[in-house]
Write an enzyme that holds these catalytic residues in place. Sequence first.
Site, PDB file in Angstrom:
ATOM      1  N   LYS A 140     -19.161   7.239 116.176  1.00  0.00           N
ATOM      2  CA  LYS A 140     -19.956   5.912 116.009  1.00  0.00           C
ATOM      3  C   LYS A 140     -19.793   5.595 114.474  1.00  0.00           C
ATOM      4  CE  LYS A 140     -24.339   5.471 115.652  1.00  0.00           C
ATOM      5  NZ  LYS A 140     -24.694   4.685 114.657  1.00  0.00           N
ATOM      6  N   ASN A 141     -20.414   6.369 113.662  1.00  0.00           N
ATOM      7  CA  ASN A 141     -20.418   6.074 112.260  1.00  0.00           C
ATOM      8  C   ASN A 141     -18.849   5.920 111.648  1.00  0.00           C
ATOM      9  OD1 ASN A 141     -22.898   5.687 112.732  1.00  0.00           O
ATOM     10  ND2 ASN A 141     -23.446   7.672 111.459  1.00  0.00           N
ATOM     11  N   CYS A 198     -36.598  -0.941 109.267  1.00  0.00           N
ATOM     12  CA  CYS A 198     -36.146  -0.174 110.411  1.00  0.00           C
ATOM     13  C   CYS A 198     -37.334   0.956 111.006  1.00  0.00           C
ATOM     14  CB  CYS A 198     -34.749  -0.094 110.732  1.00  0.00           C
ATOM     15  SG  CYS A 198     -34.369   1.743 110.326  1.00  0.00           S
ATOM     16  N   ARG A 250     -35.035   1.801 104.102  1.00  0.00           N
ATOM     17  CA  ARG A 250     -33.608   1.940 104.004  1.00  0.00           C
ATOM     18  C   ARG A 250     -33.239   0.630 103.102  1.00  0.00           C
ATOM     19  NH1 ARG A 250     -31.029   3.219 109.733  1.00  0.00           N
ATOM     20  NH2 ARG A 250     -29.414   4.371 108.541  1.00  0.00           N
ATOM     21  N   ASP A 287     -29.643  13.161 111.534  1.00  0.00           N
ATOM     22  CA  ASP A 287     -29.546  12.446 112.948  1.00  0.00           C
ATOM     23  C   ASP A 287     -29.407  13.423 114.045  1.00  0.00           C
ATOM     24  OD1 ASP A 287     -28.902  10.026 111.693  1.00  0.00           O
ATOM     25  OD2 ASP A 287     -26.834   9.932 112.039  1.00  0.00           O
ATOM     26  N   ARG A 298     -26.771   2.482 121.675  1.00  0.00           N
ATOM     27  CA  ARG A 298     -26.305   2.100 120.597  1.00  0.00           C
ATOM     28  C   ARG A 298     -25.237   3.237 120.194  1.00  0.00           C
ATOM     29  NH1 ARG A 298     -30.033   0.474 115.821  1.00  0.00           N
ATOM     30  NH2 ARG A 298     -28.135   0.590 114.937  1.00  0.00           N
TER      31      ARG A 298
HETATM   32  C1  UD1 Z   1     -25.625   6.652 107.530  1.00  0.00           C
HETATM   33  C2  UD1 Z   1     -25.633   6.659 109.091  1.00  0.00           C
HETATM   34  C3  UD1 Z   1     -26.732   7.224 109.557  1.00  0.00           C
HETATM   35  C4  UD1 Z   1     -27.350   8.349 109.187  1.00  0.00           C
HETATM   36  C5  UD1 Z   1     -27.540   8.366 107.387  1.00  0.00           C
HETATM   37  C6  UD1 Z   1     -28.075   9.497 106.741  1.00  0.00           C
HETATM   38  C7  UD1 Z   1     -23.749   5.160 109.404  1.00  0.00           C
HETATM   39  C8  UD1 Z   1     -23.626   3.735 110.204  1.00  0.00           C
HETATM   40  N1  UD1 Z   1     -24.978   5.571 109.571  1.00  0.00           N
HETATM   41  O1  UD1 Z   1     -26.565   5.559 107.190  1.00  0.00           O
HETATM   42  O2  UD1 Z   1     -26.554   7.440 111.130  1.00  0.00           O
HETATM   43  O3  UD1 Z   1     -28.770   8.669 109.458  1.00  0.00           O
HETATM   44  O4  UD1 Z   1     -26.104   7.874 106.958  1.00  0.00           O
HETATM   45  O5  UD1 Z   1     -26.934  10.578 107.118  1.00  0.00           O
HETATM   46  O6  UD1 Z   1     -23.007   5.760 109.177  1.00  0.00           O
HETATM   47  N2  UD1 Z   1     -30.666   4.581 100.205  1.00  0.00           N
HETATM   48  C9  UD1 Z   1     -31.120   3.895  99.029  1.00  0.00           C
HETATM   49  N3  UD1 Z   1     -30.575   2.767  98.748  1.00  0.00           N
HETATM   50  C10 UD1 Z   1     -29.110   2.365  99.210  1.00  0.00           C
HETATM   51  C11 UD1 Z   1     -28.671   2.966 100.021  1.00  0.00           C
HETATM   52  C12 UD1 Z   1     -29.480   4.377 100.829  1.00  0.00           C
HETATM   53  O7  UD1 Z   1     -32.238   4.137  98.771  1.00  0.00           O
HETATM   54  O8  UD1 Z   1     -28.671   1.163  98.873  1.00  0.00           O
HETATM   55  C13 UD1 Z   1     -31.267   5.691 100.887  1.00  0.00           C
HETATM   56  C14 UD1 Z   1     -31.732   5.543 102.137  1.00  0.00           C
HETATM   57  O9  UD1 Z   1     -32.873   5.058 102.272  1.00  0.00           O
HETATM   58  C15 UD1 Z   1     -32.008   6.964 102.817  1.00  0.00           C
HETATM   59  C16 UD1 Z   1     -30.875   7.465 102.023  1.00  0.00           C
HETATM   60  O10 UD1 Z   1     -30.399   6.909 100.836  1.00  0.00           O
HETATM   61  O11 UD1 Z   1     -33.141   7.434 102.325  1.00  0.00           O
HETATM   62  C17 UD1 Z   1     -29.545   7.834 102.647  1.00  0.00           C
HETATM   63  O12 UD1 Z   1     -29.099   6.616 103.302  1.00  0.00           O
HETATM   64  P1  UD1 Z   1     -27.620   6.356 103.709  1.00  0.00           P
HETATM   65  O13 UD1 Z   1     -26.726   7.591 103.332  1.00  0.00           O
HETATM   66  O14 UD1 Z   1     -27.044   5.187 102.675  1.00  0.00           O
HETATM   67  O15 UD1 Z   1     -27.714   6.210 104.998  1.00  0.00           O
HETATM   68  P2  UD1 Z   1     -26.801   4.837 105.748  1.00  0.00           P
HETATM   69  O16 UD1 Z   1     -25.392   4.802 105.238  1.00  0.00           O
HETATM   70  O17 UD1 Z   1     -27.625   3.819 105.991  1.00  0.00           O
END
Ligand code: UD1
Length: 420
Positions: A24-25, A119, A124, A307, A399
Amino acid sequence: MDSDKFIITGGKRLEGSVEISGAKNSALSIMAATLLTKDVCILRNIPHLTDVDTMIAVIRKLGIKVEWKEDNTLYIDSDYFNNYEAPYELVKKMRASILVMGPLLARLNKAKISLPGGCAIGARPVDFHIKGFETLGAQVEVEKGYIKAEVNKLRGGDIYLDFPSLGATENIMMAASLAEGVTKIENAAKDPEVVELGNFLIKMGAKIEGLGTDLIKINGVKKLNGVDYNIIPDRIEAGTYMIAAAITSGDILIEKIDPLLIKPLIVKLEEAGVKIKQEKDFIEVIGPNSINAVDIKTLPYPGFPTDIQPQFMALSCVAKGTSVITETVFENRFAHTGDLIRMGADIKVEGRSAIIKGVKKLSAAPVMASDLRGGAALILAGLVADGTTELSRIYHLDRGYVNLEKKLTALGADIHRVEE
Ligand code: UD1
Protein backbone atom coordinates in the site's frame (compact mmCIF):
# COMPACT_ATOMS: atom_id res chain seq x y z
CA MET A 1 -20.36 0.10 3.63
CA ASP A 2 -19.26 1.95 6.74
CA SER A 3 -21.45 -0.23 8.93
CA ASP A 4 -20.05 -3.58 7.69
CA LYS A 5 -18.81 -5.95 10.38
CA PHE A 6 -16.62 -9.01 10.66
CA ILE A 7 -17.92 -11.98 12.61
CA ILE A 8 -15.01 -14.13 13.77
CA THR A 9 -15.29 -17.41 15.64
CA GLY A 10 -12.03 -18.21 17.36
CA GLY A 11 -10.18 -21.46 17.86
CA LYS A 12 -9.25 -22.49 14.34
CA ARG A 13 -5.64 -23.38 13.54
CA LEU A 14 -4.60 -21.53 10.37
CA GLU A 15 -2.84 -23.61 7.74
CA GLY A 16 -1.95 -23.26 4.09
CA SER A 17 -0.46 -20.57 1.93
CA VAL A 18 -1.25 -16.93 1.32
CA GLU A 19 -0.07 -14.61 -1.43
CA ILE A 20 0.97 -11.13 -0.37
CA SER A 21 -0.40 -8.20 -2.39
CA GLY A 22 1.44 -5.09 -3.53
CA ALA A 23 2.57 -2.69 -0.80
CA LYS A 24 0.00 0.00 0.00
CA ASN A 25 2.52 2.59 1.09
CA SER A 26 4.76 2.01 -1.91
CA ALA A 27 1.80 2.19 -4.32
CA LEU A 28 0.64 5.51 -2.81
CA SER A 29 3.97 7.33 -3.15
CA ILE A 30 4.70 5.93 -6.60
CA MET A 31 1.22 6.96 -7.80
CA ALA A 32 1.98 10.50 -6.60
CA ALA A 33 5.35 10.41 -8.38
CA THR A 34 3.70 9.77 -11.77
CA LEU A 35 2.65 13.45 -11.70
CA LEU A 36 6.29 14.34 -12.33
CA THR A 37 6.17 13.29 -15.98
CA LYS A 38 4.02 14.18 -18.97
CA ASP A 39 4.34 10.58 -20.18
CA VAL A 40 2.05 7.70 -19.32
CA CYS A 41 3.19 5.51 -16.40
CA ILE A 42 2.13 1.90 -16.02
CA LEU A 43 2.04 0.63 -12.45
CA ARG A 44 1.68 -3.12 -11.84
CA ASN A 45 0.80 -5.11 -8.72
CA ILE A 46 -1.21 -2.20 -7.32
CA PRO A 47 -3.35 -3.48 -4.41
CA HIS A 48 -7.11 -2.89 -4.66
CA LEU A 49 -7.61 -0.95 -1.44
CA THR A 50 -9.71 2.02 -0.44
CA ASP A 51 -6.54 4.06 0.22
CA VAL A 52 -5.53 3.44 -3.41
CA ASP A 53 -9.05 4.54 -4.48
CA THR A 54 -8.56 7.72 -2.46
CA MET A 55 -5.22 8.45 -4.17
CA ILE A 56 -6.89 7.83 -7.55
CA ALA A 57 -9.62 10.31 -6.56
CA VAL A 58 -7.00 12.88 -5.50
CA ILE A 59 -5.09 12.72 -8.77
CA ARG A 60 -8.24 12.60 -10.90
CA LYS A 61 -9.39 15.73 -9.08
CA LEU A 62 -6.18 17.42 -10.27
CA GLY A 63 -7.27 16.66 -13.84
CA ILE A 64 -5.09 13.61 -14.43
CA LYS A 65 -6.29 10.54 -16.35
CA VAL A 66 -6.18 7.31 -14.33
CA GLU A 67 -7.46 3.96 -15.52
CA TRP A 68 -7.38 0.40 -14.24
CA LYS A 69 -6.32 -1.83 -17.14
CA GLU A 70 -5.68 -5.45 -16.29
CA ASP A 71 -6.54 -6.62 -12.83
CA ASN A 72 -3.87 -4.88 -10.76
CA THR A 73 -2.47 -2.46 -13.31
CA LEU A 74 -2.96 1.28 -13.35
CA TYR A 75 -2.32 3.59 -16.30
CA ILE A 76 -1.71 7.17 -15.24
CA ASP A 77 -1.50 9.92 -17.84
CA SER A 78 -0.36 13.29 -16.42
CA ASP A 79 0.30 14.90 -19.81
CA TYR A 80 -1.84 17.91 -19.05
CA PHE A 81 -3.54 19.05 -15.83
CA ASN A 82 -3.97 22.43 -14.22
CA ASN A 83 -5.69 21.92 -10.86
CA TYR A 84 -3.30 22.08 -7.92
CA GLU A 85 -5.68 21.53 -5.01
CA ALA A 86 -6.18 18.44 -2.83
CA PRO A 87 -9.43 19.21 -0.98
CA TYR A 88 -10.35 18.43 2.63
CA GLU A 89 -12.97 15.79 1.66
CA LEU A 90 -10.19 13.61 0.26
CA VAL A 91 -7.24 14.48 2.51
CA LYS A 92 -9.31 13.80 5.64
CA LYS A 93 -9.87 10.25 4.35
CA MET A 94 -6.15 9.64 3.91
CA ARG A 95 -3.28 11.84 5.06
CA ALA A 96 -0.95 10.28 2.45
CA SER A 97 -2.79 12.56 -0.02
CA ILE A 98 -0.16 15.13 1.02
CA LEU A 99 2.32 13.18 -1.13
CA VAL A 100 1.04 15.02 -4.22
CA MET A 101 2.40 18.28 -2.80
CA GLY A 102 6.03 17.81 -3.91
CA PRO A 103 5.07 16.67 -7.44
CA LEU A 104 2.58 19.57 -7.76
CA LEU A 105 5.23 22.12 -6.84
CA ALA A 106 7.60 20.54 -9.34
CA ARG A 107 5.08 20.40 -12.19
CA LEU A 108 2.81 23.43 -11.65
CA ASN A 109 4.89 25.55 -9.22
CA LYS A 110 1.84 25.67 -7.00
CA ALA A 111 0.03 23.46 -4.51
CA LYS A 112 -2.92 23.85 -2.18
CA ILE A 113 -3.37 20.89 0.13
CA SER A 114 -5.81 20.56 3.00
CA LEU A 115 -4.14 20.01 6.36
CA PRO A 116 -4.70 16.38 7.26
CA GLY A 117 -5.78 17.12 10.84
CA GLY A 118 -5.52 14.72 13.76
CA CYS A 119 -6.02 11.00 13.56
CA ALA A 120 -6.41 8.00 15.79
CA ILE A 121 -2.67 7.36 16.11
CA GLY A 122 -1.50 10.83 17.07
CA ALA A 123 -1.30 14.45 15.98
CA ARG A 124 0.95 13.66 12.99
CA PRO A 125 2.02 17.15 11.94
CA VAL A 126 3.39 17.96 8.46
CA ASP A 127 5.97 20.55 9.53
CA PHE A 128 8.93 18.60 8.06
CA HIS A 129 7.26 18.56 4.65
CA ILE A 130 6.67 22.31 4.85
CA LYS A 131 10.23 23.08 6.02
CA GLY A 132 11.58 20.95 3.20
CA PHE A 133 9.63 22.80 0.52
CA GLU A 134 10.66 26.15 2.02
CA THR A 135 14.29 25.07 1.79
CA LEU A 136 13.69 24.30 -1.89
CA GLY A 137 12.55 27.92 -2.32
CA ALA A 138 8.76 27.66 -1.95
CA GLN A 139 6.68 30.30 -0.15
CA VAL A 140 4.41 28.35 2.13
CA GLU A 141 1.53 29.57 4.24
CA VAL A 142 -1.10 27.81 6.27
CA GLU A 143 -4.48 29.45 5.97
CA LYS A 144 -8.05 28.33 6.61
CA GLY A 145 -7.04 24.72 7.05
CA TYR A 146 -5.00 24.61 3.86
CA ILE A 147 -1.26 24.58 3.13
CA LYS A 148 -0.65 26.89 0.20
CA ALA A 149 2.70 26.83 -1.53
CA GLU A 150 4.10 28.67 -4.51
CA VAL A 151 7.48 28.88 -6.16
CA ASN A 152 9.04 30.41 -9.29
CA LYS A 153 11.47 27.58 -9.70
CA LEU A 154 12.39 24.92 -7.16
CA ARG A 155 16.09 25.05 -6.24
CA GLY A 156 18.10 22.38 -4.45
CA GLY A 157 19.00 22.84 -0.78
CA ASP A 158 20.21 21.03 2.34
CA ILE A 159 17.51 19.61 4.58
CA TYR A 160 17.95 17.96 7.96
CA LEU A 161 14.90 16.08 9.22
CA ASP A 162 14.38 16.13 13.02
CA PHE A 163 12.98 12.60 12.69
CA PRO A 164 13.42 10.23 9.73
CA SER A 165 9.88 10.80 8.44
CA LEU A 166 8.88 8.52 5.61
CA GLY A 167 6.37 10.91 4.05
CA ALA A 168 8.61 13.99 4.31
CA THR A 169 11.59 12.13 2.80
CA GLU A 170 9.39 10.98 -0.10
CA ASN A 171 7.73 14.32 -0.71
CA ILE A 172 11.03 16.23 -0.70
CA MET A 173 12.74 13.60 -2.86
CA MET A 174 10.00 13.95 -5.51
CA ALA A 175 10.15 17.76 -5.58
CA ALA A 176 13.97 17.77 -5.59
CA SER A 177 14.11 15.44 -8.60
CA LEU A 178 12.94 18.31 -10.83
CA ALA A 179 14.58 21.16 -8.88
CA GLU A 180 17.58 23.08 -10.15
CA GLY A 181 20.77 21.91 -8.46
CA VAL A 182 21.57 19.50 -5.65
CA THR A 183 19.40 18.60 -2.65
CA LYS A 184 20.67 16.70 0.37
CA ILE A 185 18.24 15.10 2.82
CA GLU A 186 19.97 14.25 6.11
CA ASN A 187 18.43 11.88 8.65
CA ALA A 188 16.30 10.58 5.78
CA ALA A 189 13.97 7.59 6.17
CA LYS A 190 15.54 4.30 5.07
CA ASP A 191 12.31 2.31 4.62
CA PRO A 192 11.99 -0.06 1.63
CA GLU A 193 9.12 2.10 0.31
CA VAL A 194 11.45 5.13 0.20
CA VAL A 195 14.07 3.06 -1.63
CA GLU A 196 11.40 1.87 -4.08
CA LEU A 197 10.21 5.41 -4.74
CA GLY A 198 13.84 6.37 -5.36
CA ASN A 199 14.28 3.44 -7.76
CA PHE A 200 11.10 4.47 -9.55
CA LEU A 201 12.35 8.06 -9.89
CA ILE A 202 15.75 6.83 -11.10
CA LYS A 203 13.97 4.72 -13.74
CA MET A 204 12.15 7.92 -14.77
CA GLY A 205 15.54 9.59 -15.24
CA ALA A 206 16.17 11.17 -11.82
CA LYS A 207 19.68 11.32 -10.34
CA ILE A 208 19.55 10.03 -6.77
CA GLU A 209 22.27 8.61 -4.52
CA GLY A 210 22.26 7.20 -1.01
CA LEU A 211 18.89 5.40 -1.04
CA GLY A 212 18.55 3.18 2.02
CA THR A 213 21.03 5.35 3.95
CA ASP A 214 20.33 8.41 6.08
CA LEU A 215 21.85 10.81 3.54
CA ILE A 216 20.03 11.03 0.24
CA LYS A 217 21.49 13.23 -2.48
CA ILE A 218 19.35 14.32 -5.41
CA ASN A 219 20.76 16.06 -8.44
CA GLY A 220 17.80 17.79 -10.11
CA VAL A 221 17.08 17.07 -13.79
CA LYS A 222 14.98 19.03 -16.30
CA LYS A 223 12.56 16.31 -17.28
CA LEU A 224 11.43 12.85 -16.21
CA ASN A 225 10.07 10.06 -18.42
CA GLY A 226 7.17 7.63 -18.12
CA VAL A 227 7.98 4.13 -16.86
CA ASP A 228 6.47 0.70 -16.38
CA TYR A 229 6.96 -0.42 -12.78
CA ASN A 230 6.08 -3.32 -10.50
CA ILE A 231 5.14 -2.55 -6.87
CA ILE A 232 6.97 -4.52 -4.12
CA PRO A 233 5.00 -6.79 -1.73
CA ASP A 234 3.43 -5.38 1.41
CA ARG A 235 5.66 -6.16 4.40
CA ILE A 236 2.95 -5.17 6.88
CA GLU A 237 0.37 -7.47 5.30
CA ALA A 238 2.97 -10.27 5.37
CA GLY A 239 3.75 -9.50 9.02
CA THR A 240 0.08 -9.69 9.93
CA TYR A 241 -0.26 -13.20 8.43
CA MET A 242 2.97 -14.24 10.16
CA ILE A 243 1.42 -13.29 13.49
CA ALA A 244 -1.82 -15.06 12.49
CA ALA A 245 0.21 -18.27 12.13
CA ALA A 246 1.98 -17.68 15.44
CA ILE A 247 -1.14 -16.84 17.46
CA THR A 248 -3.22 -19.82 16.16
CA SER A 249 -0.35 -22.35 16.55
CA GLY A 250 -0.75 -22.64 12.80
CA ASP A 251 1.50 -23.24 9.82
CA ILE A 252 1.36 -20.63 7.04
CA LEU A 253 3.47 -20.28 3.94
CA ILE A 254 3.65 -16.60 3.12
CA GLU A 255 4.34 -16.23 -0.58
CA LYS A 256 5.78 -13.38 -2.64
CA ILE A 257 7.62 -11.70 0.21
CA ASP A 258 11.32 -11.06 0.63
CA PRO A 259 12.12 -11.98 4.28
CA LEU A 260 14.67 -9.16 4.44
CA LEU A 261 11.76 -6.68 4.31
CA ILE A 262 10.37 -7.97 7.61
CA LYS A 263 13.51 -9.04 9.47
CA PRO A 264 12.76 -7.28 12.79
CA LEU A 265 9.50 -9.24 13.12
CA ILE A 266 11.20 -12.53 12.17
CA VAL A 267 13.78 -11.99 14.93
CA LYS A 268 11.14 -11.20 17.56
CA LEU A 269 8.88 -14.10 16.57
CA GLU A 270 11.84 -16.48 16.83
CA GLU A 271 12.60 -15.08 20.27
CA ALA A 272 8.97 -15.81 21.18
CA GLY A 273 9.47 -19.47 20.21
CA VAL A 274 7.95 -19.36 16.71
CA LYS A 275 9.62 -21.53 14.04
CA ILE A 276 10.43 -19.68 10.84
CA LYS A 277 11.78 -20.98 7.54
CA GLN A 278 12.81 -18.39 5.00
CA GLU A 279 13.85 -18.40 1.38
CA LYS A 280 14.38 -15.58 -1.10
CA ASP A 281 10.68 -15.04 -1.77
CA PHE A 282 8.69 -16.84 0.91
CA ILE A 283 8.46 -17.30 4.66
CA GLU A 284 6.94 -20.26 6.46
CA VAL A 285 5.76 -19.57 9.97
CA ILE A 286 4.97 -22.41 12.36
CA GLY A 287 3.37 -21.34 15.62
CA PRO A 288 4.29 -23.20 18.82
CA ASN A 289 1.73 -24.39 21.37
CA SER A 290 2.76 -21.59 23.68
CA ILE A 291 4.30 -18.18 22.94
CA ASN A 292 7.04 -16.69 25.14
CA ALA A 293 6.65 -13.07 26.20
CA VAL A 294 9.14 -10.73 24.48
CA ASP A 295 9.63 -6.98 24.63
CA ILE A 296 9.51 -4.78 21.56
CA LYS A 297 10.28 -1.15 20.86
CA THR A 298 9.11 0.47 17.63
CA LEU A 299 11.75 2.47 15.78
CA PRO A 300 12.29 3.95 12.33
CA TYR A 301 13.40 1.38 9.73
CA PRO A 302 15.31 -0.94 10.10
CA GLY A 303 13.88 -1.05 13.63
CA PHE A 304 10.65 -2.81 14.57
CA PRO A 305 7.85 -1.24 12.44
CA THR A 306 5.17 0.75 14.26
CA ASP A 307 2.66 -0.62 11.73
CA ILE A 308 3.12 -4.12 13.25
CA GLN A 309 3.04 -3.00 16.89
CA PRO A 310 -0.73 -3.48 17.44
CA GLN A 311 -0.72 -6.96 15.86
CA PHE A 312 2.29 -7.95 17.99
CA MET A 313 0.42 -6.72 21.04
CA ALA A 314 -2.43 -9.13 20.26
CA LEU A 315 0.14 -11.94 20.28
CA SER A 316 1.65 -10.71 23.57
CA CYS A 317 -1.82 -10.83 25.16
CA VAL A 318 -1.74 -14.66 25.02
CA ALA A 319 2.00 -15.13 25.66
CA LYS A 320 3.51 -16.83 28.71
CA GLY A 321 4.81 -14.01 30.94
CA THR A 322 4.91 -10.23 30.79
CA SER A 323 5.87 -8.17 27.73
CA VAL A 324 6.66 -4.49 27.45
CA ILE A 325 5.84 -2.75 24.18
CA THR A 326 7.31 0.70 23.72
CA GLU A 327 6.03 2.94 20.92
CA THR A 328 8.57 5.60 19.92
CA VAL A 329 7.34 6.56 16.43
CA PHE A 330 3.83 7.83 17.22
CA GLU A 331 2.92 9.37 20.54
CA ASN A 332 -0.50 7.80 20.81
CA ARG A 333 -0.74 4.48 19.08
CA PHE A 334 -2.45 2.39 21.74
CA ALA A 335 -6.11 2.92 20.82
CA HIS A 336 -6.50 -0.85 20.32
CA THR A 337 -5.67 -1.66 23.95
CA GLY A 338 -9.14 -0.77 25.25
CA ASP A 339 -10.79 -3.33 22.98
CA LEU A 340 -8.15 -5.98 23.67
CA ILE A 341 -8.90 -5.48 27.37
CA ARG A 342 -12.61 -5.97 26.58
CA MET A 343 -11.59 -9.37 25.22
CA GLY A 344 -9.91 -10.31 28.48
CA ALA A 345 -6.35 -9.03 27.92
CA ASP A 346 -4.33 -7.67 30.84
CA ILE A 347 -2.72 -4.45 29.57
CA LYS A 348 -1.59 -1.30 31.33
CA VAL A 349 -0.52 1.71 29.31
CA GLU A 350 2.02 4.00 30.94
CA GLY A 351 3.05 6.86 28.68
CA ARG A 352 4.69 5.41 25.59
CA SER A 353 4.81 1.87 26.98
CA ALA A 354 2.25 -0.88 27.38
CA ILE A 355 2.79 -3.64 29.92
CA ILE A 356 1.02 -6.82 28.89
CA LYS A 357 0.60 -9.77 31.23
CA GLY A 358 -0.20 -12.80 29.12
CA VAL A 359 -3.53 -14.52 29.84
CA LYS A 360 -4.44 -18.16 29.10
CA LYS A 361 -7.47 -17.26 27.00
CA LEU A 362 -9.10 -14.28 25.37
CA SER A 363 -12.87 -14.24 25.13
CA ALA A 364 -15.06 -12.90 22.35
CA ALA A 365 -16.73 -9.51 22.73
CA PRO A 366 -18.21 -6.85 20.48
CA VAL A 367 -15.25 -4.63 19.53
CA MET A 368 -14.51 -1.76 17.18
CA ALA A 369 -11.55 -1.02 14.90
CA SER A 370 -10.21 2.44 15.70
CA ASP A 371 -7.57 2.46 12.97
CA LEU A 372 -6.15 0.15 10.31
CA ARG A 373 -3.49 -1.79 12.23
CA GLY A 374 -5.40 -1.63 15.52
CA GLY A 375 -8.26 -3.33 13.64
CA ALA A 376 -5.86 -6.04 12.48
CA ALA A 377 -4.87 -6.64 16.12
CA LEU A 378 -8.53 -7.23 17.01
CA ILE A 379 -8.94 -9.72 14.15
CA LEU A 380 -5.92 -11.65 15.43
CA ALA A 381 -7.35 -11.62 18.95
CA GLY A 382 -10.70 -12.81 17.55
CA LEU A 383 -8.96 -15.75 15.81
CA VAL A 384 -7.93 -17.21 19.19
CA ALA A 385 -10.70 -15.94 21.45
CA ASP A 386 -13.29 -18.26 22.94
CA GLY A 387 -16.57 -17.60 21.16
CA THR A 388 -17.68 -15.25 18.40
CA THR A 389 -16.26 -11.75 18.12
CA GLU A 390 -18.15 -9.02 16.31
CA LEU A 391 -15.77 -6.41 14.91
CA SER A 392 -17.26 -3.14 13.66
CA ARG A 393 -15.81 -0.19 11.71
CA ILE A 394 -13.98 -2.61 9.43
CA TYR A 395 -13.73 0.06 6.75
CA HIS A 396 -10.40 0.81 8.45
CA LEU A 397 -9.20 -2.67 7.45
CA ASP A 398 -10.33 -2.22 3.84
CA ARG A 399 -7.85 0.67 3.61
CA GLY A 400 -4.90 -1.69 3.94
CA TYR A 401 -5.70 -5.41 3.52
CA VAL A 402 -6.64 -6.88 0.13
CA ASN A 403 -9.36 -9.59 0.39
CA LEU A 404 -8.72 -9.99 4.11
CA GLU A 405 -11.61 -12.32 4.93
CA LYS A 406 -11.09 -14.36 1.75
CA LYS A 407 -7.39 -14.88 2.47
CA LEU A 408 -8.10 -15.79 6.12
CA THR A 409 -10.96 -18.14 5.17
CA ALA A 410 -8.69 -19.94 2.70
CA LEU A 411 -6.31 -20.52 5.63
CA GLY A 412 -9.11 -22.10 7.67
CA ALA A 413 -10.32 -19.15 9.74
CA ASP A 414 -13.99 -18.78 10.58
CA ILE A 415 -14.59 -15.18 9.55
CA HIS A 416 -17.26 -13.51 7.47
CA ARG A 417 -18.38 -10.05 6.57
CA VAL A 418 -21.85 -8.88 7.42
CA GLU A 419 -22.97 -6.08 5.14
CA GLU A 420 -25.45 -3.69 6.70
C1 UD1 B 1 4.20 6.46 6.98
C2 UD1 B 1 3.31 5.30 6.64
C3 UD1 B 1 2.63 4.78 7.90
C4 UD1 B 1 3.67 4.46 8.98
C5 UD1 B 1 4.61 5.64 9.20
C6 UD1 B 1 5.76 5.31 10.14
C7 UD1 B 1 2.58 5.87 4.40
C8 UD1 B 1 1.47 6.27 3.51
N1 UD1 B 1 2.31 5.76 5.70
O1 UD1 B 1 3.39 7.52 7.48
O2 UD1 B 1 1.91 3.60 7.56
O3 UD1 B 1 3.01 4.17 10.19
O4 UD1 B 1 5.18 6.06 7.95
O5 UD1 B 1 6.48 4.24 9.67
O6 UD1 B 1 3.68 5.61 3.93
N2 UD1 B 1 6.32 13.82 11.86
C9 UD1 B 1 6.40 15.14 12.24
N3 UD1 B 1 6.34 16.10 11.27
C10 UD1 B 1 6.22 15.79 9.95
C11 UD1 B 1 6.15 14.46 9.55
C12 UD1 B 1 6.20 13.48 10.54
O7 UD1 B 1 6.51 15.44 13.43
O8 UD1 B 1 6.19 16.72 9.12
C13 UD1 B 1 6.36 12.76 12.89
C14 UD1 B 1 5.05 11.98 12.95
O9 UD1 B 1 4.09 12.63 13.74
C15 UD1 B 1 5.51 10.67 13.54
C16 UD1 B 1 6.90 10.49 12.93
O10 UD1 B 1 7.32 11.79 12.52
O11 UD1 B 1 5.62 10.78 14.93
C17 UD1 B 1 6.96 9.55 11.75
O12 UD1 B 1 6.00 9.90 10.79
P1 UD1 B 1 6.18 9.63 9.23
O13 UD1 B 1 7.34 8.69 9.02
O14 UD1 B 1 6.18 10.92 8.51
O15 UD1 B 1 4.84 8.86 8.89
P2 UD1 B 1 4.00 8.99 7.57
O16 UD1 B 1 4.89 9.22 6.40
O17 UD1 B 1 2.84 9.88 7.79
